[in-house]
Design a protein around this motif. Structure first.
Motif, PDB file in Angstrom:
ATOM      1  N   TYR A 119     -31.872  89.447  17.760  1.00  0.00           N
ATOM      2  CA  TYR A 119     -31.271  88.224  17.867  1.00  0.00           C
ATOM      3  C   TYR A 119     -32.279  86.709  17.510  1.00  0.00           C
ATOM      4  O   TYR A 119     -31.685  85.713  17.424  1.00  0.00           O
ATOM      5  N   TRP A 282     -25.940  85.205  28.896  1.00  0.00           N
ATOM      6  CA  TRP A 282     -24.839  84.243  28.528  1.00  0.00           C
ATOM      7  C   TRP A 282     -24.000  84.620  27.633  1.00  0.00           C
ATOM      8  O   TRP A 282     -24.418  85.172  26.288  1.00  0.00           O
ATOM      9  N   CYS A 283     -22.723  83.940  27.555  1.00  0.00           N
ATOM     10  CA  CYS A 283     -21.875  83.862  26.145  1.00  0.00           C
ATOM     11  C   CYS A 283     -20.874  82.916  26.320  1.00  0.00           C
ATOM     12  O   CYS A 283     -20.769  82.650  27.313  1.00  0.00           O
ATOM     13  N   PHE A 295     -15.097  87.188  26.607  1.00  0.00           N
ATOM     14  CA  PHE A 295     -16.177  87.227  25.702  1.00  0.00           C
ATOM     15  C   PHE A 295     -16.028  87.124  24.284  1.00  0.00           C
ATOM     16  O   PHE A 295     -15.273  87.838  23.562  1.00  0.00           O
ATOM     17  N   VAL A 297     -17.668  86.531  20.607  1.00  0.00           N
ATOM     18  CA  VAL A 297     -18.787  87.143  19.795  1.00  0.00           C
ATOM     19  C   VAL A 297     -18.449  87.163  18.548  1.00  0.00           C
ATOM     20  O   VAL A 297     -17.377  87.650  17.884  1.00  0.00           O
ATOM     21  N   TYR A 319     -24.692  85.295  20.696  1.00  0.00           N
ATOM     22  CA  TYR A 319     -23.946  84.603  21.846  1.00  0.00           C
ATOM     23  C   TYR A 319     -24.793  84.081  23.000  1.00  0.00           C
ATOM     24  O   TYR A 319     -24.179  83.056  23.873  1.00  0.00           O
ATOM     25  N   ASP A 320     -25.965  84.859  23.452  1.00  0.00           N
ATOM     26  CA  ASP A 320     -26.896  84.182  24.513  1.00  0.00           C
ATOM     27  C   ASP A 320     -27.180  82.824  24.110  1.00  0.00           C
ATOM     28  O   ASP A 320     -27.366  81.965  25.110  1.00  0.00           O
ATOM     29  N   ASP A 448     -20.621  84.982  30.895  1.00  0.00           N
ATOM     30  CA  ASP A 448     -21.628  85.858  30.830  1.00  0.00           C
ATOM     31  C   ASP A 448     -21.355  87.230  31.192  1.00  0.00           C
ATOM     32  O   ASP A 448     -20.343  87.501  31.362  1.00  0.00           O
TER      33      ASP A 448
END
Ligand code: FAD
Length: 512
Positions: A119, A282-283, A295, A297, A319-320, A448
């Motif tokens: 990431y 997180w997302c 979610f 993504v 996403y975080d 999340d």
């Protein structure tokens, strides 16, 4: 003297990836092992998950011909996390290959490498990723255990029929771990059994008291140790409020009623220290017609605007980091935001993966999506100034033409393009214009994948007091413990990879 309903060597609370790894490690060593799970189903959020495990430098990456190593993983983590938790970082990267070798020795467990970029741009990163997955599992191999595994969110939360042939992602991981665990003949796995209190004798945790579905209670004594792997506080709004954890229990991706911080509270009661309780994996979440979160993504199209109609982040980033950017923008401005998208994909289709999904019609009926023929009308329908939204879309479409997002650098990192189909008509596949009417706006909230604060632990997952001493007999892994990754989500599979590794180390410490 305490009366004990059940006696065992190792007791594990929870049944996600960490819990079942710990339970299997104990049972495979010949220890009588009890697993207690509060809900009727096994697997928790781990079962919902994609099942990616960030377990670097193992035989699996080597088999795949990937140039990965413990050294590179250590470099990457150190670049992101610094010296904080350096001992746990080291324990993690050193143990990952040992854990994978141990698990793969069981005939039920097999892993494979699947590309999914790390990431962060940092030394030691793998642009194509290094995380591994359990190989898909034919449902028939599970026999009666199949019915006990929590199904994917589309079934469990959105009521769609369960695909019946093969378990994938987190379900494959949970299924394989369960097969391995039950085949030891040493495991007693109990659903609908909620641990609610830790029992201490002479300063040592020796067992738990648990509530059963029929309203009864039982006490379980564990000679070697108790491993808490019962998720975080994501489903408990009171604990979220107390700890100022952004987001909302309604929007979390944890299974309903599952992870309510029970064991964090129980451990605090007997002196455990905590950290990071305001943190989560997180997302962004697409608001579902019933008010829950989904979610989001891999955003491949559209733009995100806040309540004033302006962009404030790179929509294609991991996403975080997306969730963190929503928090940094101030939740009073960013929640809800709107994903403004067009009909380039042939109709009302969210240009992103959403887990779970709801039909467009349901969203439009519930008002979680709105539609209009023009951007100005769309702005009116979501209550943002039409000229501002018009300027925002125009500016983005200009970036699209030039292939460069001057504001938020969308499309510059390998991760950004990972979910975008190749498109020869675009200067940058991550920058598709918002140009084909009718237009849509989907309400986006902060979600999340579970909180990541909890009890403080050491390299062997022993639960610590504020003075740094360990509470004898008590161990924690996964989201019940404060994550070694602090306020960073380094790569796909860190939640599962760390949960499994520290659960394994906990049992190693119990065995001595
Ligand atoms: P869980 O897996 O949630 O397990 C906790 C269990 O404890 C639950 O079953 C709960 O019912 C039980 N429990 C709670 N209280 C009690 C009690 N009092 N007594 C007994 N049992 C109790 N992470 C990755 O690493 N890789 C991925 O690919 C990935 N993909 C994801 C995709 C989705 C859609 C989602 C939602 C999450 C994803 N995550 C992923 C995040 C990851 O799944 C979770 O952060 C992780 O599984 C949490 O593990 P855990 O063991 O802490 O909790």
């Amino acid at each position: 003297m305490q009366d004990w309903t059940i006696r065992c060597d190792v007791l594990v609370v929870g049944s996600g990836g960490g819990a079942l790894t710990g339970a299997y490690a104990a049972a495979a060593s010949g220890l009588d092992t009890v697993v207690v799970e509060k809900t009727a189903l096994l697997g928790g959020t781990s079962s919902y998950s994609g099942g990616a495990m960030w377990l670097p430098g193992t035989a699996v990456q080597e088999r795949a011909g990937l140039d990965d190593s413990t050294d590179q993983a250590r470099t990457y983590l150190r670049a992101l996390l610094g010296e904080a938790e350096s001992e746990r970082q080291e324990a993690f990267v050193a143990t990952a290959p040992v854990l994978v070798d141990f698990l793969e020795r069981d005939s039920h467990i097999e892993f494979e490498y699947r590309p999914f970029p790390d990431y962060y741009r940092a030394p030691g990163r793998k642009d194509a990723g290094r995380s591994i997955n359990a190989v898909d599992l034919p449902a028939g191999e599970l026999g009666e255990l199949r019915e006990l595994i929590r199904p994917e969110p589309n079934t469990d939360r959105a009521g769609k029929p369960q695909p019946d042939t093969t378990l994938i992602g987190g379900r494959a991981l949970i299924g394989r771990l369960l097969l391995a665990l039950t085949s030891t003949g040493r495991a007693d796995v109990r659903t609908r059994t909620a641990a609610r209190r830790l029992i201490v004798e002479d300063g040592r945790v020796v067992g738990i008291e648990a509530a059963t579905a029929d309203g009864g209670s039982l006490t379980i004594r564990a000679e070697r140790g108790v491993l808490l792997a019962a998720g975080g506080i994501e489903g408990n709004q009171v604990m979220r409020d107390d700890n100022r954890t952004p987001g909302d229990a309604r929007w979390t991706m944890g299974p309903a009623g599952a992870n309510t911080g029970d064991l964090i509270a129980a451990a605090v009661e007997i002196g455990a220290d905590t950290a990071l309780l305001d943190e989560a994996w997180w997302c962004p979440g697409a608001e579902m017609p019933d008010g829950s979160g989904s979610f989001l993504v891999g955003v491949r199209g559209g733009i995100l605007v806040d309540r004033t109609g302006v962009r404030y982040l790179n929509e294609a980033q991991p996403y975080d980091q997306f969730g963190r950017a929503m928090i940094a923008h101030g939740v009073e401005r960013s929640v809800p935001s709107y994903l403004v998208f067009d009909s380039a994909e042939g109709g009302p289709a969210l240009p992103s993966i959403a887990i779970p999904e709801a039909p467009a019609r349901d969203h439009l009926d519930a008002g979680t999506w709105v539609t209009a023929a023009t951007i100005e009308e769309l702005a009116d329908r979501i209550g943002v100034p039409g000229d501002t939204l018009g300027d925002t879309v125009e500016r983005f479409n200009d970036f699209s033409k030039r292939g460069t997002d001057e504001d938020f650098h969308r499309g510059e990192d390998p991760y950004d393009a990972f979910f975008c189909p190749p498109n020869a008509d675009l200067a940058n596949p991550a920058l598709r214009p918002v140009a084909t009417g009718p237009f849509y706006a989907a309400r986006i909230i902060l979600s999340d994948l579970g909180t990541k604060g909890g009890v403080r632990t050491d390299v062997d997952a022993r639960v610590l007091r504020a003075d740094g001493t360990a509470i004898d007999g008590l161990y924690a892994a996964g989201n019940t413990s404060a994550s070694l990754s602090g306020r960073v989500y380094p790569g796909p599979g860190v939640p599962l990879g760390t949960a499994m590794t520290f659960a394994y180390r906990a049992v190693g410490h119990m065995i001595g």
